[in-house]
Design a protein around this motif. Structure first.
Motif, PDB file in Angstrom:
ATOM      1  N   ALA A   7       0.853  -1.190   0.000  1.00 62.61           N
ATOM      2  CA  ALA A   7       0.000   0.000   0.000  1.00 62.61           C
ATOM      3  C   ALA A   7       0.890   1.240   0.000  1.00 62.61           C
ATOM      4  O   ALA A   7       1.379   1.671   1.046  1.00 62.61           O
ATOM      5  N   VAL A   8       1.121   1.771  -1.184  1.00 64.97           N
ATOM      6  CA  VAL A   8       1.871   3.018  -1.333  1.00 64.97           C
ATOM      7  C   VAL A   8       0.935   3.981  -2.065  1.00 64.97           C
ATOM      8  O   VAL A   8       1.025   4.171  -3.274  1.00 64.97           O
ATOM      9  N   SER A   9       0.010   4.564  -1.327  1.00 65.63           N
ATOM     10  CA  SER A   9      -1.061   5.353  -1.943  1.00 65.63           C
ATOM     11  C   SER A   9      -1.017   6.798  -1.478  1.00 65.63           C
ATOM     12  O   SER A   9      -0.524   7.102  -0.399  1.00 65.63           O
ATOM     13  N   GLY A  10      -1.558   7.681  -2.340  1.00 65.68           N
ATOM     14  CA  GLY A  10      -1.678   9.091  -1.992  1.00 65.68           C
ATOM     15  C   GLY A  10      -0.363   9.794  -1.766  1.00 65.68           C
ATOM     16  O   GLY A  10      -0.286  10.745  -0.994  1.00 65.68           O
ATOM     17  N   LYS A  11       0.697   9.385  -2.470  1.00 70.87           N
ATOM     18  CA  LYS A  11       2.030   9.964  -2.260  1.00 70.87           C
ATOM     19  C   LYS A  11       2.463  10.871  -3.410  1.00 70.87           C
ATOM     20  O   LYS A  11       3.567  11.398  -3.397  1.00 70.87           O
ATOM     21  N   ASN A  12       1.638  11.013  -4.437  1.00 72.57           N
ATOM     22  CA  ASN A  12       1.969  11.845  -5.604  1.00 72.57           C
ATOM     23  C   ASN A  12       3.223  11.342  -6.311  1.00 72.57           C
ATOM     24  O   ASN A  12       4.051  12.124  -6.797  1.00 72.57           O
ATOM     25  N   LEU A  13       3.363  10.021  -6.375  1.00 75.09           N
ATOM     26  CA  LEU A  13       4.520   9.418  -7.030  1.00 75.09           C
ATOM     27  C   LEU A  13       4.296   9.357  -8.539  1.00 75.09           C
ATOM     28  O   LEU A  13       3.190   9.096  -9.005  1.00 75.09           O
ATOM     29  N   ARG A  14       5.369   9.577  -9.298  1.00 77.43           N
ATOM     30  CA  ARG A  14       5.298   9.489 -10.753  1.00 77.43           C
ATOM     31  C   ARG A  14       6.208   8.351 -11.207  1.00 77.43           C
ATOM     32  O   ARG A  14       7.379   8.282 -10.816  1.00 77.43           O
TER      33      ARG A  14
END
Length: 714
Positions: free
Chosen positions: A80-87
Motif C-alpha cells: 500500500a503506497v497510496s496518496g504519495k503523488n509518485l510518478r
C-alpha cells in the motif's frame, strides 16, 4: 528492462553475499517498484526505509507480511503506497509476488499500461489503482485471477472496449471503472454469472449502445448502479426493476429514450437519477409521455372517433346512451373515492397516538408492518391554525398551542424554574418545569422579525405537523415583537454526543452495541420520515450527535430540524441575553460555543450552497462511523505520511477497508463484548461508507438507509 534489473539484483546477491544476501526474493521484487518511480522528494519520503540490506521487506512502510505454512521467512501479502503523488510506471516484477493479496497504489501519478505480468500474482484479490494516469486497455487476463474480489481502476485514462471476459471474474464483488475513456457497448450476457457483485460503476466514460437486459440479474447489487455521463441510448430495460429495492440508479447525462418503467426497484428512484436524458418521459421526472414523439407516432391515431378503417371509411362513435352510462359510472366512482379519502383523513385526525413501531412493509416473512409514511400521529386541527392567525401583529405576545392536548398559561411559563441546557447558533435552550411537574424544553430564537409574522407562523405550522416517534414534538410557540420561543418535549437522558464522549468531552464506551444499533435505527427512521413524508419534505441540514436526544431507554429523538429557516426569519442573534425570559431566569450557567461542525458533507462546506437531503445522508453516515469506532470526526489517527493533511474519520475508515486492516483496529473495543456483534458491525460499516461517498448522487436515499439498517440484527 525490469526483468533484467531483477536478474541483475539476484546476480549481485550471488556475487556479493555480504551486502545483499540477506534480502528475500519478495524484497528484490519490491525494489523494482522503488526503481520504477521517478526521483522526487515524495518518492524519497515514501521509500525512505526500503533498504536492500534488510533481511526481508516486512518492516518497510506500506508493506504487509504474513508467516505462511511451509515457509521459513514471512511472505509479502500487501503493498500500500497510496496518496504519495509518485510518478512512474507499474513494474511487471510485482507479478512475482505469488502471495500478494492486496495492491494499493491509488492517488499517485503512475502512467503507462497495466502490465499483464501483474496477474501472475495469483493470490491477488484486491487491486486499487484509481486516481492515477494509467492508459491502454483493460487486460482480459485480469479475470485469470481466481480470487479477485475488488477492482478499482477509476479516474485513469484507460480506453478501448470492455471485454466479455469479465464474466470469468466469478468472485468479483466491486468493479469501478468510472472516469476513464472506455468506448463501444457494455457487453451483454455476462452479468448473470457475477453472483457476488455488489458495486458496479461505469460512469463518466464514452460507452454507447443500449443498457444490457441482464444487468437486472445482479441480485447481490447494493448501493448505486452508476451508468451516468456516457452515450447510452435506447429504452431503459424493465429488467432493472428486478434489482434489489435498495439499489439506486444513476443514469444521468445519456441519450436514453422512452418511458421510465414503473416496476420493482424503479418505484424507489428520484428524478435526479434520470436527469439530462431529453427523450425520457414519465414518473418521476416532470415530463408527460403523452406529448412525446414516440407516443404520438404509436398511439396518436387510435383515439379519434373518425379513425379510418381498412375500407377507407370511418368507425362510428359511441352511442349516446352508452356515453351517458359511462359518465354516470365515472361520477359515482369519483364520489365513492372522495368519501373514502374523507373517512381516512378524519380517522387519522382522531388518532391520539402513533402505533408505528419503526418497521416498514418491506420486512418480509409475509408480515405487514407499519410504514413510516403512515406514522403521522394525526394532524393539527383547524383551531390551532386559526388561533395562530389571531395574534402577533398587534404589538402584544401570543402563546399558541400546536398540540391540542397540551396547554398552559404564559405566566405559568414565566414563574417556572428554568435551567440552561445548551447554547449554539440556533439559540439558547432551557429546561423549564411547569407547575404540574411536567418538564419542557424552551428554545429562545431572538427578538427580530416582527414584520414577518405570517411567514414565521407558516413555518411553525409545517414543523408542528411533523409527528413521529423519533422526532422531538413541538408543543407550542410564543410570538411577540421582542421575543420568540419554541416549546417542545423535554428528553430526559441528554444527547448522543454526551453518551459517546461523556459530559466532559472525553471518550466513553458505556454504550452497548444493542443500544447503538437502536439509536442508529431510530435516527434513520426519523430522518427518512422527514425526507419522504413530512409536509415540507424537510432537510434537517445539521445532523450530528448533539441534535440526537436520548430517553432513558436510549430511544433517539431528532431535534432542531427547521430551525435555520426560523432563525433567518427572526433575523437577530438568538444567543443575546435580552428578552423577558432571559430576565426571568433565576440561573444561567456559561456554555462553551460548539466546535466546528465536522459532520457536514463536502458540498455543504461551500459558501452559499443550498441544503439537500443528501447532506443529511452524509452527516448520518459520519454519525454511524462515530457509533462504530467511538471516535469523533475530527479524530486524527497516527500516520507515517509526511503530509500535513491528516485524514478525517470517513477517509480513515475507507482506507482501512481498502487495505483490509483487521476490524478490531477500527471498531470501538466495547462492541466486541457482544458475541453476535461482529457481523452486524460489518454490515453497518458498509452502509456508513455508502452514506459518506464524496459524490452526493452516489449516496443512497435516507429511506433505503433505514430499510437496510432495519434488517441488521433481525
Amino acid at each position: 528492462m525490469n526483468i533484467f534489473l531483477l536478474y541483475f539484483l539476484i546476480f549481485l546477491q550471488l556475487q556479493n553475499p555480504t551486502s545483499t544476501s540477506a534480502l528475500s526474493s519478495d524484497g528484490l521484487s519490491l525494489l523494482a517498484l522503488k526503481s520504477a518511480v521517478d526521483t522526487s522528494p515524495e518518492a524519497s519520503a515514501a521509500f525512505s526505509n526500503w533498504n536492500e540490506d534488510d533481511p526481508n521487506p516486512c518492516t518497510w512502510s506500506g508493506v504487509s507480511c504474513m508467516n505462511l505454512t511451509g515457509f521459513t521467512d514471512p511472505r509479502v501479502v500487501g503493498v500500500a503506497v497510496s496518496g504519495k503523488n509518485l510518478r512512474g510506471y507499474i513494474p511487471s516484477e510485482l507479478g512475482t509476488l505469488i502471495f500478494l493479496r492486496r495492491l494499493n497504489l491509488h492517488g499517485n501519478n503512475f502512467y503507462g499500461s497495466i502490465p499483464v505480468q501483474l496477474f501472475n500474482a495469483s493470490s491477488l484479490h484486491s487491486i486499487f489503482l484509481y486516481n492515477n494516469n494509467l492508459s491502454g486497455s483493460l487486460p482480459p487476463s485480469i479475470c485469470h485471477l481466481p480470487r479477485l474480489q475488488n477492482l478499482d481502476l477509476s479516474k485513469n485514462s484507460l480506453s478501448g472496449s470492455l471485454s466479455s471476459d469479465l464474466e470469468k471474474c466469478k468472485q468479483l464483488q466491486r468493479l469501478n471503472l468510472a472516469g476513464n475513456k472506455f468506448s463501444s457497448e457494455i457487453p451483454s450476457g455476462i452479468w448473470s454469472t457475477l453472483d457476488n457483485l455488489v458495486q458496479l460503476d461505469l460512469s463518466s466514460n464514452q460507452l454507447s449502445g443500449s443498457i444490457p437486459n441482464d444487468l437486472g440479474e445482479l441480485k447481490s447489487l447494493s448501493g448505486t448502479l452508476n451508468l451516468s455521463f456516457n452515450h447510452l441510448s435506447g429504452e431503459i430495460p424493465k429488467s432493472l426493476g428486478n434489482l434489489p429495492v435498495t439499489v439506486s440508479f444513476d443514469l444521468r447525462n445519456n441519450n436514453l429514450t422512452g418511458e421510465i418503467p414503473q416496476t420493482g426497484a424503479f418505484a424507489n428512484q428520484g428524478p435526479t437519477a434520470f436527469l439530462n436524458n431529453p427523450s425520457l418521459c414519465g414518473f418521476p421526472i416532470q415530463k408527460s409521455c403523452q406529448n412525446s414523439p414516440q407516443s404520438s407516432s404509436t398511439g396518436g391515431g387510435s383515439t379519434g372517433a373518425g379513425r379510418e378503417t381498412k375500407n377507407g371509411g370511418s368507425k362510428k362513435g359511441l352511442k349516446p346512451g352508452l356515453i351517458i352510462l359511462i359518465s354516470v359510472a365515472d361520477a359515482v366512482g369519483v364520489a365513492f373515492i372522495g368519501i373514502v379519502i374523507v373517512y381516512i383523513y378524519w380517522k387519522k385526525k382522531g388518532n391520539e397516538s402513533c402505533s408505528c413501531t419503526g418497521k416498514t412493509k418491506l420486512g418480509g416473512n409475509g408480515v405487514k408492518r407499519c410504514s413510516f409514511c403512515f406514522c403521522t400521529n394525526g394532524f393539527p386541527g383547524n383551531e390551532s391554525e386559526n388561533e395562530s392567525e389571531k395574534g402577533g401583529g398587534n404589538g402584544g405576545g401570543n402563546l399558541v398551542a400546536i398540540d391540542k392536548g397540551f396547554s398552559f398559561e404564559l405566566d405559568e411559563l414565566l414563574r417556572a424554574s428554568a435551567y440552561v441546557l445548551g447554547k449554539s447558533g440556533l439559540g439558547i435552550v432551557y429546561k423549564v418545569v411547569l407547575g404540574n411537574g411536567i418538564p419542557v424544553a424552551v428554545r429562545r430564537l431572538g427578538e427580530g422579525g416582527e414584520q414577518r409574522y405570517k411567514e414565521f407562523t407558516a413555518e411553525i405550522q409545517a414543523i408542528g405537523r411533523v409527528k413521529h416517534p423519533n422526532v422531538v414534538k413541538l408543543r407550542a410557540y410564543y410570538w411577540a415583537p421582542d421575543e420568540k420561543l419554541l416549546i417542545s418535549d423535554f428528553i430526559s437522558n441528554g444527547n448522543l454526543a454526551s453518551a459517546l464522549r461523556g459530559r466532559t468531552g472525553q471518550p466513553t464506551s458505556s454504550l452497548s452495541w444493542s443500544a447503538r444499533l437502536r439509536i442508529a435505527k431510530g435516527t434513520a427512521h426519523g430522518l427518512a420520515y422527514l425526507h419522504e413524508c413530512s409536509p415540507r419534505k424537510f432537510v434537517h441540514g445539521d445532523v450530528k450527535p448533539s441534535n440526537i436526544l436520548l430517553d432513558n431507554d436510549f430511544q433517539p429523538y431528532i431535534s432542531d430540524f427547521g430551525l435555520n429557516r426560523l432563525i433567518s426569519i427572526t433575523g437577530n442573534d438568538p444567543s443575546s441575553s435580552g428578552g423577558f425570559i432571559g430576565a426571568a431566569l433565576p440561573y444561567i450557567k456559561s456554555v462553551q460555543p460548539e466546535r466546528t461542525n465536522n459532520y457536514k458533507a463536502p458540498e455543504a462546506r461551500i459558501t452559499g450552497s443550498k441544503p439537500t437531503q443528501k447532506w443529511d445522508v452524509y452527516s448520518f453516515g459520519v454519525v454511524l462511523l462515530e457509533l462504530l469506532t467511538g471516535k469523533s470526526p475530527e479524530f486524527s489517527p497516527p500516520t507515517t505520511s509526511t503530509s500535513t493533511e491528516m485524514p478525517d474519520l470517513a477517509r480513515w475508515v475507507r482506507t482501512g477497508f481498502e487495505e483490509e486492516k483487521p476490524l478490531s483496529d477500527m471498531v470501538d473495543p466495547m462492541l466486541f463484548q457482544e458475541v453476535h456483534a461482529k457481523k452486524e458491525v460489518l454490515a453497518v460499516f458498509h452502509l456508513a461508507l455508502a452514506c459518506t461517498e464524496i459524490d452526493p448522487e452516489v449516496r443512497p436515499r435516507m429511506k433505503n438507509v433505514f430499510e437496510n439498517l432495519d434488517r441488521v440484527g433481525t
